[in-house]
Design an enzyme around this catalytic site. Structure first.
Site, PDB file in Angstrom:
ATOM      1  N   ASN A 212       0.859  -1.192   0.000  1.00 48.18           N
ATOM      2  CA  ASN A 212       0.000   0.000   0.000  1.00 48.18           C
ATOM      3  C   ASN A 212       0.891   1.235   0.000  1.00 48.18           C
ATOM      4  O   ASN A 212       2.117   1.121   0.004  1.00 48.18           O
ATOM      5  CB  ASN A 212      -0.969  -0.027   1.194  1.00 48.18           C
ATOM      6  N   LYS A 290       8.897 -17.676  -9.065  1.00 47.14           N
ATOM      7  CA  LYS A 290       8.193 -16.649  -9.830  1.00 47.14           C
ATOM      8  C   LYS A 290       7.096 -17.315 -10.669  1.00 47.14           C
ATOM      9  O   LYS A 290       7.347 -18.315 -11.351  1.00 47.14           O
ATOM     10  CB  LYS A 290       9.204 -15.958 -10.735  1.00 47.14           C
ATOM     11  N   LYS A 340     -13.890   2.024  15.117  1.00 47.58           N
ATOM     12  CA  LYS A 340     -12.654   1.250  15.131  1.00 47.58           C
ATOM     13  C   LYS A 340     -12.098   1.150  16.548  1.00 47.58           C
ATOM     14  O   LYS A 340     -11.567   0.117  16.958  1.00 47.58           O
ATOM     15  CB  LYS A 340     -11.626   1.906  14.220  1.00 47.58           C
TER      16      LYS A 340
HETATM   17  N1  CTP Z   1      -4.037  -2.690  12.068  1.00 46.31           N
HETATM   18  C1  CTP Z   1      -3.290  -3.732  12.545  1.00 46.31           C
HETATM   19  N2  CTP Z   1      -3.314  -4.932  11.914  1.00 46.31           N
HETATM   20  C2  CTP Z   1      -4.080  -5.108  10.818  1.00 46.31           C
HETATM   21  C3  CTP Z   1      -4.859  -4.044  10.315  1.00 46.31           C
HETATM   22  C4  CTP Z   1      -4.810  -2.831  10.966  1.00 46.31           C
HETATM   23  O1  CTP Z   1      -2.581  -3.565  13.536  1.00 46.31           O
HETATM   24  N3  CTP Z   1      -4.099  -6.274  10.214  1.00 46.31           N
HETATM   25  C5  CTP Z   1      -4.025  -1.427  12.800  1.00 46.31           C
HETATM   26  C6  CTP Z   1      -3.392  -0.259  12.104  1.00 46.31           C
HETATM   27  O2  CTP Z   1      -2.030  -0.164  12.400  1.00 46.31           O
HETATM   28  C7  CTP Z   1      -4.182   0.894  12.663  1.00 46.31           C
HETATM   29  C8  CTP Z   1      -5.552   0.312  12.923  1.00 46.31           C
HETATM   30  O3  CTP Z   1      -5.367  -1.090  13.021  1.00 46.31           O
HETATM   31  O4  CTP Z   1      -3.657   1.320  13.892  1.00 46.31           O
HETATM   32  C9  CTP Z   1      -6.590   0.607  11.894  1.00 46.31           C
HETATM   33  O5  CTP Z   1      -6.096   0.305  10.620  1.00 46.31           O
HETATM   34  P1  CTP Z   1      -6.977   0.644   9.346  1.00 46.31           P
HETATM   35  O6  CTP Z   1      -6.201   0.266   8.121  1.00 46.31           O
HETATM   36  O7  CTP Z   1      -7.493   2.042   9.466  1.00 46.31           O
HETATM   37  O8  CTP Z   1      -8.216  -0.281   9.547  1.00 46.31           O
HETATM   38  P2  CTP Z   1      -8.528  -1.777   9.279  1.00 46.31           P
HETATM   39  O9  CTP Z   1      -8.576  -2.475  10.578  1.00 46.31           O
HETATM   40  O10 CTP Z   1      -7.567  -2.343   8.273  1.00 46.31           O
HETATM   41  O11 CTP Z   1      -9.988  -1.679   8.698  1.00 46.31           O
HETATM   42  P3  CTP Z   1     -10.477  -1.102   7.265  1.00 46.31           P
HETATM   43  O12 CTP Z   1      -9.346  -1.374   6.291  1.00 46.31           O
HETATM   44  O13 CTP Z   1     -11.698  -1.881   6.984  1.00 46.31           O
HETATM   45  O14 CTP Z   1     -10.745   0.360   7.456  1.00 46.31           O
END
Ligand code: CTP
Length: 403
Positions: A212, A290, A340
């Site tokens: 990402n 690969k 969240k």
């Molecule tokens: N996070 C984590 N482990 C994951 C996904 C997220 O520790 N597998 C943590 C991120 O570091 C952040 C928080 O959870 O502190 C929220 O991450 P975010 O990407 O905003 O949310 P998601 O839980 O991935 O939900 P969504 O993508 O549906 O918004």
């Protein structure tokens, strides 16, 4: 603890000058000798009589006073102190200190100072966050001026936000810390923190991966800011272009599974800040070889990754006392951020807009909302480093009260 330490207290002109008598009283209770300089503006808020009665010494006000200068010149005021404390430090006096203006007794003494200086800023939130004040602050810090506060809260001007002078007890603690070690190890010196940062790379095959746009700038800045306040920091980082922050132990990982393992190995920790943009899925059964093009497009089967934040926040023996997560949102930032916080079980959520137009991913600025059990605080748009410093200060204030 402050026995016979000589403190030159400069009281500048802000409403927080009304706290100066209490500060003097508490310093003297601990054995310190306090001598005061009161600026002309400071005298609008407190009186030389009050400061003099509590300090048991003369209060110096005028640069061109025959009496003050003959009794005690501006050079001697600094020479006869062990530490100079400016409380409250207004935007004005910070500007003068940063640029070397010496147009009254306080600023002349500060320019002539040969002693360490500690300032306790106090001002309106817009004045505090103004780039001019922040630039002056950076200049002063670079010159090793120590800074305590300001904190957030209701301001005397009726607005809410950063700018409130540190509590008198916090100023006394900062002064004590200075004298204890001569080196101020910072308010987080006793604390251990874990920070996650950057993206994860989830392999598709031996050479390709799903990633990402996270740059890691915010997470790395938080690790650096916590370390600057004295915390022992482990930073678990996905692949980024950034150098390892000074003084921080960095564990480099690629996948979410590796990040979780590294985080668990870093426990126990007092503080956890999950700023990483962890990939939510990995490719099930990804091999080391690969994938060949002539086999046609692969049907990738995705499987869920562990939620690191939720795992760390889960109640149990090893839970850090303060768990902070981020919410990267592209719509309904606060509503989704609150949801969240509940879903993950963390204490605070820093919610930010990462939609394409926001410039958050990869950019240098961030506009965040701090969501706690008490409510939502909207922070102005700040450099990611300033968001990090502000968060670190907030964390320091929280842990000093709760952990
Ligand atoms: N996070 C984590 N482990 C994951 C996904 C997220 O520790 N597998 C943590 C991120 O570091 C952040 C928080 O959870 O502190 C929220 O991450 P975010 O990407 O905003 O949310 P998601 O839980 O991935 O939900 P969504 O993508 O549906 O918004």
């Amino acid at each position: 603890m402050l026995d016979n330490k000589r403190i030159l207290l400069i009281v500048a002109g802000g409403i927080a000058a009304v706290k100066a008598p209490d500060l003097i009283r508490r310093l003297r209770e601990r054995g310190a000798k306090v001598r005061c300089i009161l600026t002309r503006a400071g005298a609008q808020f407190t009186t030389p009589m009050a400061l003099g009665a509590l300090s048991g010494d003369a209060v110096y006000q005028e640069l061109f006073s025959l009496k003050d200068e003959s009794e005690m010149g501006h050079i001697r005021l600094s020479r006869e102190a062990d530490l100079i404390v400016v409380a409250p430090a207004t935007a004005d006096i910070m500007t003068k200190m940063a640029t070397g203006i010496a147009d009254d007794l306080a600023t002349t003494t500060l320019l002539a100072a040969d002693k360490p200086i500690l300032i306790a800023p106090s001002m309106n939130v817009m004045m505090w966050t103004h780039p001019a004040t922040q630039a002056n602050l950076a200049t002063l810090k670079a010159r090793e001026v120590r800074v305590i506060g300001p904190g957030a809260g209701d301001l005397a001007c009726g607005e809410v936000g950063d700018g409130r002078i540190a509590e008198v007890s916090e100023i006394v603690a900062a002064i004590s810390r200075y004298f204890q070690g001569e080196v101020d190890q910072g308010p987080l010196a006793r604390y251990r923190a874990l920070v996650t940062s950057g993206p994860t790379h989830e392999p598709i095959d031996g050479v390709r991966y799903i990633a990402n746009r996270s740059s890691g700038k915010q997470g790395h800045a938080i690790a650096a800011a916590l370390s600057a306040l004295g915390a022992d920091v482990v930073l678990v980082s996905g692949p980024t272009q950034l150098p390892d922050p000074d003084g921080v132990k960095v564990v480099h990982i690629e996948t979410a599974a590796q990040m979780l393992k590294a985080c668990k190995e870093a426990l126990p920790r007092d503080i956890a800040v999950c700023a990483a943009a962890v990939g939510d899925w990995h490719v099930a059964g990804a091999g080391k070889k690969k994938l060949k093009r002539d086999r046609g497009p692969p049907a990738l089967q995705l499987a869920s990754n562990p939620d690191i934040l939720a795992t760390l926040a889960k109640a149990g023996g090893g839970r850090p006392g303060l768990v902070v997560g981020f919410a990267a949102e592209t719509e309904d930032v606060i509503t989704n951020g609150k949801a969240k916080r509940d879903a993950k079980g963390c204490d605070w959520i820093i919610a930010n807009d990462v939609s394409a137009g926001s410039g958050t991913f990869g950019g240098d600025n961030n506009t965040v909302h701090l969501i706690t059990r008490e409510g939502v605080e909207d922070w102005p748009t700040l450099k990611k480093s300033a968001v990090a410093e502000r968060l670190a200060e907030r964390i320091a204030a929280y842990v000093s009260r709760h952990l």
